[in-house]
Design a protein around this motif. Structure first.
Motif, short mmCIF file in Angstrom:
data_model
loop_
_atom_site.label_atom_id
_atom_site.label_comp_id
_atom_site.label_asym_id
_atom_site.label_seq_id
_atom_site.Cartn_x
_atom_site.Cartn_y
_atom_site.Cartn_z
N LYS A 297 -23.72 6.25 32.18
CA LYS A 297 -24.12 7.65 32.31
C LYS A 297 -22.91 8.56 32.22
O LYS A 297 -21.95 8.39 32.99
CB LYS A 297 -24.79 7.90 33.67
CG LYS A 297 -26.07 7.08 33.88
CD LYS A 297 -26.77 7.44 35.18
CE LYS A 297 -28.10 6.68 35.24
NZ LYS A 297 -28.91 7.03 36.41
N ILE B 105 -28.76 2.77 27.96
CA ILE B 105 -29.11 1.48 28.54
C ILE B 105 -28.67 0.41 27.54
O ILE B 105 -29.12 0.39 26.39
CB ILE B 105 -30.62 1.41 28.84
CG1 ILE B 105 -30.92 2.43 29.95
CG2 ILE B 105 -31.03 0.00 29.27
CD1 ILE B 105 -32.36 2.65 30.26
N GLU C 142 -23.79 1.68 35.99
CA GLU C 142 -24.62 1.20 37.10
C GLU C 142 -25.57 0.09 36.73
O GLU C 142 -25.85 -0.17 35.57
CB GLU C 142 -25.34 2.36 37.80
CG GLU C 142 -26.46 2.99 37.03
CD GLU C 142 -27.18 4.07 37.83
OE1 GLU C 142 -26.57 4.74 38.67
OE2 GLU C 142 -28.39 4.23 37.59
N MET D 11 -37.15 5.47 41.22
CA MET D 11 -37.70 4.25 40.62
C MET D 11 -38.28 3.41 41.75
O MET D 11 -37.61 3.17 42.76
CB MET D 11 -36.65 3.48 39.83
CG MET D 11 -37.27 2.33 39.07
SD MET D 11 -36.13 1.59 37.89
CE MET D 11 -36.42 2.53 36.42
P1 AMP Z 1 -31.40 9.89 34.37
O1 AMP Z 1 -31.04 11.08 33.53
O2 AMP Z 1 -30.28 9.43 35.25
O3 AMP Z 1 -32.72 10.05 35.11
O4 AMP Z 1 -31.71 8.73 33.34
C1 AMP Z 1 -32.63 8.91 32.30
C2 AMP Z 1 -33.55 7.73 32.22
O5 AMP Z 1 -32.79 6.53 32.04
C3 AMP Z 1 -34.34 7.50 33.50
O6 AMP Z 1 -35.49 8.28 33.54
C4 AMP Z 1 -34.62 6.02 33.41
O7 AMP Z 1 -35.72 5.78 32.55
C5 AMP Z 1 -33.40 5.47 32.75
N1 AMP Z 1 -32.44 4.98 33.76
C6 AMP Z 1 -31.47 5.68 34.37
N2 AMP Z 1 -30.81 4.92 35.27
C7 AMP Z 1 -31.37 3.70 35.23
C8 AMP Z 1 -31.13 2.46 35.92
N3 AMP Z 1 -30.15 2.34 36.81
N4 AMP Z 1 -31.92 1.42 35.62
C9 AMP Z 1 -32.90 1.53 34.70
N5 AMP Z 1 -33.17 2.66 34.01
C10 AMP Z 1 -32.43 3.74 34.27
#
Ligand code: AMP
Ligand code: GLY
Length: 423
Positions: A143, A155, A185, A273
């Motif tokens: 990220k 991912i 992460e 999640m």
């Molecule tokens: P975020 O902007 O951090 O919400 O990430 C965007 C999308 O990536 C999320 O809605 C999840 O679908 C996926 N994602 C983010 N972090 C994770 C994680 N640690 N494990 C699995 N999927 C993730």
């Protein structure tokens, strides 16, 4: 009273629609707004990042309450600038908006205060990140630290992809300065739920849950987008999940921010999640979700102005936040090609069909007025929302209403709310 809403997308249209219902609203301005917002508010051609102009306008018009919609002006400190000019503003100050503005900050906060989230490490040196990956378990999630329009998350299935990802984020700077730091992460699996909340610095009140559909294509295929549709409530957000979140996540986050000397006033959006080990925080946002706001706000029973003022005054504990016992679904109508290249300026037909249609909403995301016509002006064009007694009825209503409007290159997902059938 006089209000100014900052922003110009579907979220701001949903906020404006909610504000317009309040008997307390005498005059609503929106900067910059869009063609749909223009039907219920006076749009002012000032951009959300033009802090000095926005502040001067609000002072001149003697605005009683400013509502800041998008993440960029919040992270940039618009609330601080306006407060310094004596204005009353709904939204977190810069030192609190960092909860969304820096993923490294939010991860460190969760670690320090034992708020459940994916295991992680922060990096500001690409070599250290690459070395770390050698022993990391795959898949792994990368990220970019800063704001990247929801796109700074990669991912990666294997080491090679992950190494390429580090280069993309930190060396090629695909997401700009957002990638000067990054978080690596643990990959988690489970259902995702969005929970929005009002916060006054110490008290938190939870809104009805929602679920977003981030990918561009049916079956969660294609690129990540700002969101292609939402439904509310989420049938997966059970009483047990709610209890766990209240116990380990919500108040703990508000208290952590206060303890850090960063009291949070505004909306905290919890991206959760639901894992085998209980709910964990994927991310925080410091604002209403877009298009989550389009399904949550139409179901809110309270006068939104009362709730926002309580957030500013620190009296949220006295508000009994209530939602209708029904459901809503929002299907985004986009321009073919979104989130990459797409045409703008295409005439939109059929908008009048929504006038007087109770329980149906056509929220404008990217539109503008051109003479007599309303034309497309962005990738996400409209958010077609409908209520229903339950999710299935709301979904049927929303998809029926997507037929009422038309424009060239109209594109939508056909499986918004498919998860409802698995509940
Ligand atoms: P975020 O902007 O951090 O919400 O990430 C965007 C999308 O990536 C999320 O809605 C999840 O679908 C996926 N994602 C983010 N972090 C994770 C994680 N640690 N494990 C699995 N999927 C993730
Ligand atoms: N719909 C996700 C967001 O607003 O960030």
């Amino acid at each position: 009273m006089k209000l100014l809403i900052v922003g110009g997308g579907g979220r701001e249209h949903a906020i404006a629609q909610c504000v317009a219902k309040s008997p307390r609203a005498d005059k609503i301005y929106c900067a910059p707004g869009n063609a749909g917002i223009g039907q219920i508010a006076e749009c002012v051609p000032i951009g959300a990042m033009e802090f000095e102009k926005l502040t001067a306008f609000a002072v001149e018009k003697k605005i009683d309450l400013v509502i800041v919609g998008p993440d960029d002006p919040l992270a940039g400190g618009l609330v601080d600038v306006m407060e310094a000019a004596g204005l009353r503003v709904f939204g977190p100050r810069k030192n609190a908006a960092i909860l969304e503005g820096s993923k490294a900050f939010s991860k460190d906060l969760m670690k320090k205060y034992h708020i459940p989230t994916a295991a992680y490490e922060n990096f500001d040196d690409p070599e250290a990140a690459l070395a770390y990956l050698e022993q990391a378990k795959m898949p792994v999630v990368l990220k970019a630290d800063g704001l990247a329009l929801g796109k700074g998350v990669l991912i990666c299935q294997n080491l090679e992809e992950a190494k390429a990802g580090v280069r993309t984020i930190m060396q090629d700077r695909k997401f700009g300065d957002a990638g000067s730091r990054m978080v690596i992460e643990e990959f988690m699996t489970g259902r995702e739920v969005s929970v929005l909340s009002f916060v006054d610095g110490k008290t938190i009140k939870i809104m009805s849950s929602a679920q977003d559909h981030k990918r561009a294509r049916d079956g969660d295929q294609g690129l990540n987008t700002g969101g292609m549709g939402t439904f509310s409530p989420s049938p997966f957000y059970t009483k047990e999940v709610d209890a766990a979140c209240r116990r380990y996540i919500y108040q703990a986050t508000v208290d952590a921010m206060a303890a850090e000397g960063r009291p949070f006033q505004g909306v905290i959006f919890f991206g959760l999640m639901l894992t085998q080990d209980g709910p964990k925080v994927l991310e925080y946002n410091a604002r209403f979700g877009d298009p989550e706001a389009q399904v949550v706000l139409p179901r809110m029973k309270n006068d939104i102005i009362d709730v926002m003022e309580a957030c500013i005054d620190g009296t949220l504990d006295r508000i009994d936040l209530q939602f209708e016992d029904n459901a809503a679904v929002c299907v985004v109508l986009a321009s073919q090609g979104y989130p990459e290249a797409y045409d703008k300026g295409l005439a939109i037909r059929g908008l009048e069909r929504f006038e007087g249609a109770d329980g149906y909403y056509c929220f404008h995301a990217g539109t503008k007025r051109e003479g007599e016509k309303i034309v497309t002006n962005g990738g996400r064009v409209l958010g077609i929302t409908a209520k229903g007694a339950d999710l299935k009825e709301a979904r049927a209503n929303a998809y029926r209403a997507t037929e009422w409007v038309d424009f060239d290159n109209k594109y939508m997902r056909h499986d918004i709310g498919r998860a409802i059938d698995e509940a």
